[in-house]
Design a protein around this motif. Structure first.
Motif, PDB file in Angstrom:
ATOM      1  N   UNK A 181       8.395   2.503  -4.509  1.00 55.19           N
ATOM      2  CA  UNK A 181       8.422   2.824  -3.086  1.00 55.19           C
ATOM      3  C   UNK A 181       7.099   2.343  -2.485  1.00 55.19           C
ATOM      4  N   UNK A 182       7.195   1.411  -1.564  1.00 53.56           N
ATOM      5  CA  UNK A 182       5.982   0.874  -0.946  1.00 53.56           C
ATOM      6  C   UNK A 182       5.921   1.392   0.488  1.00 53.56           C
ATOM      7  N   UNK A 183       5.079   2.367   0.728  1.00 52.24           N
ATOM      8  CA  UNK A 183       5.023   3.000   2.044  1.00 52.24           C
ATOM      9  C   UNK A 183       6.249   3.867   2.261  1.00 52.24           C
TER      10      UNK A 183
ATOM     11  N   UNK B  16       0.838  -1.206   0.000  1.00 54.06           N
ATOM     12  CA  UNK B  16       0.000   0.000   0.000  1.00 54.06           C
ATOM     13  C   UNK B  16       0.873   1.257   0.000  1.00 54.06           C
ATOM     14  N   UNK B  17       0.280   2.342  -0.428  1.00 51.97           N
ATOM     15  CA  UNK B  17       1.012   3.610  -0.526  1.00 51.97           C
ATOM     16  C   UNK B  17       2.156   3.499  -1.513  1.00 51.97           C
ATOM     17  N   UNK B  18       1.856   2.889  -2.667  1.00 51.62           N
ATOM     18  CA  UNK B  18       2.905   2.608  -3.643  1.00 51.62           C
ATOM     19  C   UNK B  18       3.116   3.800  -4.574  1.00 51.62           C
ATOM     20  N   UNK B  19       4.370   4.173  -4.733  1.00 55.72           N
ATOM     21  CA  UNK B  19       4.758   5.103  -5.788  1.00 55.72           C
ATOM     22  C   UNK B  19       5.681   4.349  -6.728  1.00 55.72           C
ATOM     23  N   UNK B  20       5.378   4.356  -8.012  1.00 57.52           N
ATOM     24  CA  UNK B  20       6.194   3.638  -8.996  1.00 57.52           C
ATOM     25  C   UNK B  20       6.580   4.658 -10.060  1.00 57.52           C
TER      26      UNK B  20
ATOM     27  N   UNK C 295      -0.791  -6.938   5.955  1.00 54.52           N
ATOM     28  CA  UNK C 295      -1.390  -8.267   6.014  1.00 54.52           C
ATOM     29  C   UNK C 295      -2.860  -8.114   6.380  1.00 54.52           C
ATOM     30  N   UNK C 296      -3.741  -8.735   5.604  1.00 53.60           N
ATOM     31  CA  UNK C 296      -5.166  -8.673   5.895  1.00 53.60           C
ATOM     32  C   UNK C 296      -5.862  -7.724   4.950  1.00 53.60           C
ATOM     33  N   UNK C 297      -6.764  -6.936   5.506  1.00 63.46           N
ATOM     34  CA  UNK C 297      -7.467  -5.964   4.690  1.00 63.46           C
ATOM     35  C   UNK C 297      -6.535  -4.796   4.421  1.00 63.46           C
ATOM     36  N   UNK C 298      -6.565  -4.259   3.200  1.00 61.91           N
ATOM     37  CA  UNK C 298      -5.608  -3.200   2.879  1.00 61.91           C
ATOM     38  C   UNK C 298      -5.904  -1.923   3.665  1.00 61.91           C
ATOM     39  N   UNK C 299      -7.118  -1.795   4.194  1.00 57.46           N
ATOM     40  CA  UNK C 299      -7.461  -0.576   4.924  1.00 57.46           C
ATOM     41  C   UNK C 299      -7.053  -0.626   6.392  1.00 57.46           C
ATOM     42  N   UNK C 300      -7.147  -1.812   6.995  1.00 53.48           N
ATOM     43  CA  UNK C 300      -6.861  -1.846   8.433  1.00 53.48           C
ATOM     44  C   UNK C 300      -6.065  -3.077   8.852  1.00 53.48           C
ATOM     45  N   UNK C 301      -5.290  -3.632   7.931  1.00 57.46           N
ATOM     46  CA  UNK C 301      -4.475  -4.797   8.274  1.00 57.46           C
ATOM     47  C   UNK C 301      -3.231  -4.416   9.048  1.00 57.46           C
ATOM     48  N   UNK C 302      -2.435  -5.403   9.407  1.00 60.72           N
ATOM     49  CA  UNK C 302      -1.200  -5.155  10.154  1.00 60.72           C
ATOM     50  C   UNK C 302      -0.052  -4.848   9.203  1.00 60.72           C
ATOM     51  N   UNK C 303       0.882  -4.028   9.696  1.00 60.29           N
ATOM     52  CA  UNK C 303       1.921  -3.495   8.832  1.00 60.29           C
ATOM     53  C   UNK C 303       3.257  -4.184   9.050  1.00 60.29           C
ATOM     54  N   UNK C 304       3.872  -4.565   7.973  1.00 58.39           N
ATOM     55  CA  UNK C 304       5.182  -5.213   8.028  1.00 58.39           C
ATOM     56  C   UNK C 304       6.314  -4.237   7.715  1.00 58.39           C
ATOM     57  N   UNK C 305       5.969  -2.995   7.422  1.00 59.28           N
ATOM     58  CA  UNK C 305       6.995  -2.001   7.133  1.00 59.28           C
ATOM     59  C   UNK C 305       6.978  -1.572   5.690  1.00 59.28           C
ATOM     60  N   UNK C 306       7.922  -0.688   5.360  1.00 59.21           N
ATOM     61  CA  UNK C 306       7.973  -0.116   4.019  1.00 59.21           C
ATOM     62  C   UNK C 306       9.182  -0.647   3.275  1.00 59.21           C
ATOM     63  N   UNK C 307       9.128  -0.657   1.954  1.00 64.06           N
ATOM     64  CA  UNK C 307      10.352  -0.981   1.214  1.00 64.06           C
ATOM     65  C   UNK C 307      10.469  -0.141  -0.045  1.00 64.06           C
TER      66      UNK C 307
ATOM     67  N   UNK D 189      15.682  -1.625  -0.086  1.00 65.85           N
ATOM     68  CA  UNK D 189      15.740  -1.360   1.356  1.00 65.85           C
ATOM     69  C   UNK D 189      14.380  -1.604   1.994  1.00 65.85           C
ATOM     70  N   UNK D 190      14.432  -2.122   3.213  1.00 65.75           N
ATOM     71  CA  UNK D 190      13.206  -2.449   3.951  1.00 65.75           C
ATOM     72  C   UNK D 190      13.255  -1.729   5.288  1.00 65.75           C
ATOM     73  N   UNK D 191      12.275  -0.904   5.553  1.00 62.94           N
ATOM     74  CA  UNK D 191      12.210  -0.163   6.812  1.00 62.94           C
ATOM     75  C   UNK D 191      11.065  -0.695   7.651  1.00 62.94           C
ATOM     76  N   UNK D 192      11.408  -1.163   8.868  1.00 62.82           N
ATOM     77  CA  UNK D 192      10.362  -1.654   9.753  1.00 62.82           C
ATOM     78  C   UNK D 192       9.699  -0.482  10.470  1.00 62.82           C
ATOM     79  N   UNK D 193       8.629  -0.786  11.206  1.00 66.29           N
ATOM     80  CA  UNK D 193       7.861   0.297  11.837  1.00 66.29           C
ATOM     81  C   UNK D 193       8.680   1.090  12.842  1.00 66.29           C
ATOM     82  N   UNK D 194       9.674   0.448  13.456  1.00 60.11           N
ATOM     83  CA  UNK D 194      10.497   1.182  14.423  1.00 60.11           C
ATOM     84  C   UNK D 194      11.612   1.963  13.743  1.00 60.11           C
ATOM     85  N   UNK D 195      11.645   1.929  12.422  1.00 56.32           N
ATOM     86  CA  UNK D 195      12.647   2.696  11.688  1.00 56.32           C
ATOM     87  C   UNK D 195      13.850   1.898  11.246  1.00 56.32           C
TER      88      UNK D 195
END
Lengths: 212, 872
Positions: B641-643, B609-613, B658-670, B749-755
């Motif tokens: 750029x994903x997130x 989600x939040x993809x810029x290509x 993971x789950x619904x794209x609106x309120x699922x759990x986040x694995x981070x950005x890449x 690069x993969x950025x987790x929620x804690x940075x």
């Protein structure tokens, strides 16, 4: 949300009564509220270099090169020797140098072979009341209940390994057979090798999901 | 109920400033050629014809052709014979003379006088020819034949009427550039045609399957472009010779179809006022093995379709209105509340004309206006005269601006009526599942795979212009600029060739996308030995297996940017004349993207989600070669750029959900940055063929001896090969690629929620220790429909009987009785992949630490040979 880890919850391998979870996707133990089973049941094989690879099996590689062997070069790029691959099939080579200042490489070498299975399932579903699992939080494990959307990989029961092998080695260069820039010849020491043939049993499910 | 008055004002012809000498050409000499025994024969020499304007208006908005000229000094006489036969049928036979003509502009004028042109026209036609066959009308050109009589039922019959024309050249002009069709032959023949005047409408009846009313042919020897608006029309030489005046071309195209059904016209458009409603219920068909329905030729190789059938139908009709926007800009509005197009195609050949066919294809698209979450989703096309780019001196603004909206629908999936956990393709009330779904299907050796339950909608603006490119010897400084800055993780809106200010263009037909928003999803894949079986089968995943092709099971996006298509590819297969094919240059950016990695029919899965290509192509091409259809990405640099990690808040915005794209759990950005030079993607016929699963061996015996299971997936199927060549930017300023590669690279690069950020830096492919970068990183996908092994709880092999799995009986085998599945044989192979290191940082902005300094992978051939079946 402060979710920062991905848990491959191998600890939730439910090997229990039925190893054929794909045919009864909701069991008593699982949940009551699953809809949309748009998953897949996969049969087939994963294989690495089961018939060799493109680098050391291409007859046009360099002059003087014999397919099915790994050439050893001198500083000028001439072939000065070669190593024969087992049964003429050269495996994949993965070389890692941890420290920039180190001269040594860790090598997973000659990886080849396949694993075949019938009935690996892949689906997404919400587990609301399923088993607890351990998650690493602040230096220790905590037990948590699954209450989440998960990517569920149903393991196929039997996985058959077919001539699966690899070697662990250390070498002075990541590229096989290439001497160092100062002219030092390529060297590699093999520490141990592994070969797998036959069946292993892996039942239950592998759950993949982010956690707090 | 439609307005049933056929608006006569729509037929207003406003002829101004006219010198209509052609209508006065019956001089003494001509009159001498008129004989009055059996009908009348009229011979007309080309007269000088100048018409200031012809316009057609609706509700005060006019479409017009202006500055029409026919050159009297060029051409030959046309001969018209008029006769009435013993049945009382009027027979008009016009053998057209050669003509050369120009039209200064084809455009529209609004109520306040705002006028713009779509294009200008120049052309030269040839005189009448029967094509060397007096009996066969299909190759006649330069002809207008009208047979009009009573059919005995009070309707007008047009049987035996025809129109045929041969253009030596036809030029569509846009601000000084011209799109040129060389040697264009077009013909329409009415074998059976009735005009039936009903209460409130006029209906054309073109017969039935057994009595096909229409034959339509189109044949163009070459299609090219020219930047010389004074290029003489007509003779450009031989497309296969070195001196051909159009140089590189798109290639040759021919279409040959029959049609039957009805076509109804009603007065009144979509809104109150004037307009026209068309209600087609037509079938286009070509089931003649000897005549391809479509044929595109590129340097001797073809895309060719035989045994084609396409059906159009609509209940509401297509409406045509002339309207104005809020600023009084006039436009032509085409709308349809519903439209169904379905097609089938038995033989699609790519490459050698006599080569193997890809197999059979079938598809259906259901357009239907809808209302989702209070937002109307409508099907429309608004065509405004004038594109986005004016002539060099700014004096003219020709081209096309299109505002377009579409809503493609499928019925919701249906829960298994027997209480099973799966769903099957659904249906609308009163319709079958086959009639209620938008799908694309492929037949492989008798079995069907349906990519089923497609839903998609979108809207936005697209403009078309003919443009010319920069001098390659002195390129603008931003021609190879990369707007993405790895260090900051941000895009610079002011960098990148021609983002907003139109300073740079490329040679060719330029398509500009402006805030084109859209989304699509598939319910899943179904398989079967017939359409009926495939429509009864449970939905399963399977589109996930195509992710390597960047085909996502579900995607929503906003597209901006431009793509310019120029004639001439990069591969000259036959080595003669200019190069044929398509060359592509473009700068595209997708924002606000949500893409599914895997998703079920209810939208739950793993989402990006939040993809810029951001994508830039220079010198990409599409060519047909002996290997099939090849897309060469040329020099391509891109950033996905994903997130994004927001340094101020410490939060990830978007990301892997993971789950619904609106309120699922986040694995981070890449973020994935790529620099590719010469990456190719090719499509060819033939799937995986014979495979040995679980062992090695080229035949059943040797495979079995090695413990494997031999599978023959037949000759048909589809093979897609991606050959990615990841390049590394050189440090030597004298390297010829220094400026082409500057500021770009391959990085993940993969950025987790804690940075915490992990970065795989600078990966590139190499042909081994000896260097070179020809082999690349290859992804091969072979797609088939095949029977496979499925086991029940007890480990027994099962087969499908009446929608239920039952264990094999005595002589059953997987090859004969196993359930059908969607088989994908994927291979990733490369000679050497270098990665400069794996780094870790506390946040994307902090100094990274090196975890692994260097990674080298050699001699890789990784295969996944999987067959997907539904979970029952």
């Amino acid at each position: 949300m402060t979710i920062n880890k991905l848990v491959l919850s191998l600890s939730t391998l439910m090997v229990a009564t039925s190893s054929m979870a794909e045919m009864e996707a909701i069991d008593d133990f699982d949940l009551s509220e699953i809809s949309g089973k748009g998953g897949v049941y996969l049969s087939g094989e994963f294989a690495i270099n089961k018939d060799g690879g493109p680098l050391w099996d291409d007859p046009n590689e360099v002059s003087g090169f014999t397919p099915g062997t790994r050439p050893i070069f001198d500083g000028a790029g001439n072939i000065v020797g070669s190593e024969e691959c087992e049964n003429g099939i050269c495996g994949l080579r993965l070389a890692i140098k941890l420290n920039e200042n180190s001269e040594g490489w860790y090598v997973l070498d000659d990886v080849s072979g396949g694993m075949s299975f019938e009935g690996l399932t892949l689906q997404t579903e919400t587990l609301t009341t399923a088993t607890n699992y351990d998650v690493w939080v602040d230096g220790g494990f905590e037990e948590k209940a699954v209450d989440d959307e998960v990517l569920k990989i149903g393991l196929p029961g039997t996985i058959t390994f077919n001539d699966f092998k690899f070697k662990f080695a250390v070498a002075n260069n990541g590229e096989f057979g290439v001497p160092l820039q100062d002219g030092t010849a390529f060297r590699q020491t093999e520490i141990f090798g592994v070969q797998l043939d036959g069946n292993i049993t892996v039942g239950g499910n592998l759950l993949l999901f982010p956690v707090d | 109920m439609k307005n049933t008055t056929l608006t006569l004002s729509a037929l207003t012809l406003a002829i101004q400033a006219v010198s209509v000498s052609a209508l006065e050409a019956l001089d003494d000499e001509t009159m001498a050629n008129v004989s009055g025994q059996s009908g009348v024969t009229i011979e007309l020499d080309p007269g000088q014809l100048d018409i200031g304007e012809i316009s057609y208006s609706q509700d005060g908005v006019a479409a017009n052709m202006r500055d029409i000229n026919i050159n009297s000094s060029i051409g030959s006489a046309s001969v018209t014979t008029i006769d009435i036969d013993s049945n009382g049928t009027l027979n008009l036979f016009n053998q057209l003379g050669a003509r050369e003509f120009t039209v200064g502009g084809v455009g529209m004028t609004g109520t306040t006088g705002i006028t713009n042109d779509f294009f200008s026209l120049r052309g030269a036609t040839q005189a009448y020819s029967n094509g060397g066959t007096a009996d066969d009308f299909s190759d006649d050109t330069g002809v207008f034949r009208l047979n009009m009589g009573d059919d005995g039922n009070g309707n007008l019959a047009f049987d035996g009427s025809q129109v045929g024309v041969f253009f030596d050249g036809l030029h569509f002009g846009d601000d000084g550039m011209e799109w040129i069709i060389d040697d264009l032959a077009m013909s329409a023949i009415i074998n059976y045609g009735r005009l039936i005047v009903n209460e409130g409408n006029v209906e054309f009846d073109f017969g039935t399957f057994d009595n096909r009313g229409l034959r339509l042919t189109y044949e163009a020897a070459a299609i090219g472009l020219s930047s010389d608006p004074n290029l003489a029309v007509g003779d450009y030489g031989d497309p296969d010779s070195a001196g051909y005046l159009l140089g590189d071309t798109f290639g040759a195209l021919s279409i040959d179809l029959e049609a039957y059904g009805t076509f109804t016209i009603e007065g009144g458009g979509a809104d109150i006022g004037e307009g026209i409603t068309f209600i087609p219920a037509l079938t286009l068909i070509n089931d003649d093995d000897d005549r391809p329905a479509f044929k595109y030729t590129d340097d001797g190789y073809v895309i060719l379709a035989r045994n084609f059938r396409g059906d159009f139908s609509t209940e509401s009709g297509l409406t045509l209105d002339f309207e104005e926007d809020d600023a009084n800009n006039p436009y032509l509005a085409l709308r349809y509340e519903d439209l169904t197009f379905s097609f089938s195609l038995d033989d699609l050949v790519l490459g050698d004309e006599n080569g193997a066919a890809l197999g059979s294809f079938r598809g259906q698209v259901l357009f239907q206006d809808g209302l989702v979450d209070g937002i109307e989703r409508k099907n429309y096309l608004h065509l405004f005269p004038g594109g986005d780019i004016a002539s060099a001196d700014g004096s003219t603004q020709q081209g096309v601006t299109a505002q377009v909206g579409w809503n493609i629908v499928s019925a919701d999936p249906l829960a298994d009526p027997n209480g099973g956990d799966f769903t099957t393709p659904g249906n609308f009330a009163g319709k079958t599942a086959a009639e209620s779904n938008t799908y694309f299907a492929m037949n492989d050796d008798g079995n069907w795979v349906y990519f089923n339950g497609f839903n998609g909608w979108g809207e936005g603006e697209v403009t078309l212009d003919l443009t010319s490119g920069p001098d390659m010897a002195s390129l603008p400084s931003d021609y190879y600029a990369n707007p993405y800055n790895s260090a900051t993780g941000q895009f610079d809106e002011n960098v990148g060739y021609d983002r907003e200010n139109k300073v740079g263009t490329y040679d060719g037909l330029r398509i500009d996308f402006k805030d084109l928003r859209g989304e699509y999803s598939f319910s899943g894949v179904t398989v079967g030995t017939s359409e009926e079986e495939a429509m009864d089968s449970p939905y399963m995943g399977g589109t996930e297996l195509l992710l390597a092709m960047e085909v996502f099971p579900s995607y929503s996006f906003t597209l901006n940017g431009n793509l310019t298509i120029a004639p001439g590819g990069q591969i000259n297969s036959d080595g003669v004349g200019g190069t044929q094919g398509l060359t592509l240059n473009g700068d595209l950016r997708i924002t606000d993207g949500d893409a599914a990695i895997t998703v079920d029919e209810f939208g739950r899965g793993v989402w990006l989600t939040g993809v810029t290509y951001d994508l830039h192509m220079r010198g990409a091409s599409i060519d047909v070669t002996e290997d099939g259809l090849t897309f060469n990405k040329g020099l391509t640099w891109s950033t996905i750029q994903v997130g994004q990690y927001n340094s101020a808040t410490g939060e990830i915005e978007g990301g892997i959900i993971f789950g619904s794209r609106d309120d699922g759990d986040n694995l981070g950005a890449f973020t994935l940055e790529r620099l590719e030079d010469g990456t190719t993607i090719s499509v060819a016929s033939g799937g995986a063929g014979q495979v040995c699963i679980g062992g090695s061996g080229s035949d059943a015996t040797s495979c079995g001896l090695d413990g494997g299971r031999f599978e023959d997936r037949g000759d048909q199927g589809l093979t897609i090969k991606v050959k990615a060549k990841f390049a590394e930017a050189p440090t030597d300023v004298n390297d010829p690629n220094y400026y082409r590669y500057l500021g770009k690279g391959n990085r993940f690069s993969w950025t987790q929620e804690n940075g915490t950020t992990l970065t795989l830096d600078n990966f590139s492919t190499q042909d081994g220790p000896q260097g070179g970068n020809d082999y690349g990183l290859n992804i091969d996908l072979a797609l088939d429909v095949a029977r496979t092994a499925v086991r029940d709880d007890d480990g027994n092999l099962v087969k499908l009987v009446n929608g239920e799995y039952v264990p094999f009986s005595g002589t059953d085998s997987i090859a004969e009785n196993g359930p059908l599945g969607f088989a994908v044989f994927g291979r990733v192979h490369f000679k050497q992949l270098n990665i400069d290191g794996l780094k870790i940082a506390a946040t994307p902005d902090s100094t990274p630490q090196t975890l692994i300094s260097q990674i080298i992978v050699q001699n890789a051939d990784i295969q996944a040979n999987l067959t997907a079946t539904p979970i029952r």
